[in-house]
Design a protein around this motif. Structure first.
Motif, short mmCIF file in Angstrom:
data_model
loop_
_atom_site.label_atom_id
_atom_site.label_comp_id
_atom_site.label_asym_id
_atom_site.label_seq_id
_atom_site.Cartn_x
_atom_site.Cartn_y
_atom_site.Cartn_z
N GLN A 1 0.84 -1.19 0.00
CA GLN A 1 0.00 0.00 0.00
C GLN A 1 0.87 1.24 0.00
O GLN A 1 2.00 1.23 0.49
CB GLN A 1 -0.96 0.01 1.18
CG GLN A 1 -0.32 -0.17 2.55
CD GLN A 1 -1.37 -0.22 3.65
OE1 GLN A 1 -2.09 0.76 3.86
NE2 GLN A 1 -1.47 -1.34 4.35
N LEU B 1 -3.64 3.92 -2.10
CA LEU B 1 -3.76 2.86 -3.09
C LEU B 1 -3.19 1.59 -2.49
O LEU B 1 -2.10 1.61 -1.92
CB LEU B 1 -3.02 3.23 -4.37
CG LEU B 1 -3.16 2.26 -5.55
CD1 LEU B 1 -4.61 2.24 -6.05
CD2 LEU B 1 -2.20 2.64 -6.68
N SER B 2 -3.94 0.48 -2.58
CA SER B 2 -3.45 -0.79 -2.04
C SER B 2 -3.58 -1.89 -3.09
O SER B 2 -4.48 -1.88 -3.94
CB SER B 2 -4.23 -1.17 -0.78
OG SER B 2 -5.58 -1.49 -1.09
N TRP B 3 -2.66 -2.85 -3.00
CA TRP B 3 -2.63 -4.01 -3.90
C TRP B 3 -2.45 -5.26 -3.07
O TRP B 3 -1.72 -5.25 -2.07
CB TRP B 3 -1.48 -3.87 -4.88
CG TRP B 3 -1.14 -5.12 -5.65
CD1 TRP B 3 -1.67 -5.54 -6.83
CD2 TRP B 3 -0.16 -6.11 -5.28
NE1 TRP B 3 -1.10 -6.73 -7.22
CE2 TRP B 3 -0.16 -7.09 -6.30
CE3 TRP B 3 0.72 -6.25 -4.20
CZ2 TRP B 3 0.68 -8.21 -6.25
CZ3 TRP B 3 1.55 -7.36 -4.16
CH2 TRP B 3 1.53 -8.32 -5.17
N TRP C 1 -6.81 -4.38 -6.68
CA TRP C 1 -6.39 -3.03 -6.33
C TRP C 1 -7.56 -2.29 -5.71
O TRP C 1 -8.70 -2.43 -6.17
CB TRP C 1 -5.93 -2.25 -7.56
CG TRP C 1 -4.67 -2.75 -8.20
CD1 TRP C 1 -4.55 -3.76 -9.11
CD2 TRP C 1 -3.35 -2.24 -7.99
NE1 TRP C 1 -3.24 -3.91 -9.48
CE2 TRP C 1 -2.47 -2.99 -8.81
CE3 TRP C 1 -2.82 -1.22 -7.19
CZ2 TRP C 1 -1.11 -2.76 -8.86
CZ3 TRP C 1 -1.45 -0.98 -7.23
CH2 TRP C 1 -0.62 -1.75 -8.05
#
Length: 306
Positions: free
Chosen positions: A220, A237-239, A259
């Motif tokens: 993130q 933003l996170s993955w 995402w």
């Protein structure tokens, strides 16, 4: 003294209410690696509402997911001295109401359940850039580069019925080690975090089957603008990817790669109270994670010489 944000940024509402149970890798949490004077306590009460393909367990073979979740969260955090460095301990207890439907191998599945979700406990240490400080020392502290690490444990105490697919608890333990970094330039702060969530087996899955899950890897990033002391706005933003499951040794085709993006706004009410509000949504999803979340949290702090 500037207002000190708790180690629980508001997006932990998401992690605690549902995702922190079987899928805590998906939380969006800015300012998780920020210091506070040793002995400072934080109490948080929060409410969140989620609609859509909510990943109560994103590895389940569900489609056409349409769930609505209202969650209330109670949390406690304390700043501590860990080997001369700033550290934090937090405990999160979520209660949720889940209602909606999905499709399981062509058959409709409905659920309407209220209860406890799996609590979370976490220990954090800042091993570079933030020595343990009392209130007087903290007044003169200016953040530059921070490096830290944390370990979060999900405790299987939530509602679970082995005859139902959708539950609020995971009926298994999970542990999430994570590394984080934070760098400040004037009013701007950039943060990143890399983690992995490891799971024990659920030995009583949907009628007594054994279900295992491979690790979920997560990353993130956050860009934070400090409007004034204690007031800030963050874009996030996170993955997360991985997490393929097996039932009785047979591997499922449910690899995750998703995402999410969000916004968080925090503002002080006075020296002890603050409010946080957030919104997040799915950006790109391989499994059912395309949901929207909104919420608000009230934080109270005491101790630490404030």
């Amino acid at each position: 003294m500037r207002f000190v944000p708790a180690c629980l940024a508001f997006a932990i509402v998401l992690a605690g209410s549902l995702e922190g149970t079987p899928a805590d890798a998906q939380s969006i949490e800015p300012r998780a690696y920020s210091p506070a004077p040793v002995g400072t306590n934080f109490a948080i009460v929060a409410f969140s509402e989620s609609k859509g393909a909510i990943p109560v367990d994103p590895a389940l073979p569900l489609s056409d997911i349409d769930l609505h979740v209202d969650a209330v969260l109670a949390a406690y955090a304390r700043s501590v001295n860990l080997f001369g460095e700033s550290g934090k301990f937090d405990l999160i207890v979520p209660i949720a109401h889940l209602k909606g439907e999905a499709t399981y191998f062509g058959e409709p599945v409905e659920r309407d359940i209220r209860g406890l979700s799996d609590p979370l406990a976490r220990l954090t240490i800042l091993f570079h850039g933030a020595p343990a400080m009392n209130a007087a020392e903290f007044r003169g502290y200016r953040q530059d580069l921070l490096l830290g690490a944390s370990v979060q444990v999900s405790i299987p105490m939530g509602q679970y019925d082995h005859e139902r697919l959708i539950n609020l608890g995971g009926n298994r333990w999970s542990i999430k080690p994570e590394l984080g970094a934070s760098k400040t330039w004037g009013r701007w702060t950039v943060e990143t975090a890399l983690g992995v969530t490891l799971y024990t087996a659920n030995n009583d899955f949907f009628g007594g089957h054994k279900r295992t899950q491979k690790p979920i890897y997560s990353a993130q990033g956050h860009i934070i603008y400090n409007l004034k002391p204690g007031m800030w706005l963050a874009g996030n933003l996170s993955w997360f990817a991985g997490g393929r499951t097996s039932i009785d040794g047979v591997e499922d085709d449910n690899l995750q790669q998703n995402w999410r993006a969000g916004l968080i706004f925090a503002a002080p009410i006075n020296r002890r109270f603050s409010l946080k509000a957030n919104a997040s949504t799915g950006v790109s999803t391989r499994t059912g994670n395309n949901f929207d979340l909104y919420g608000i949290a009230l934080q109270y702090r005491w101790g630490g010489g404030i």
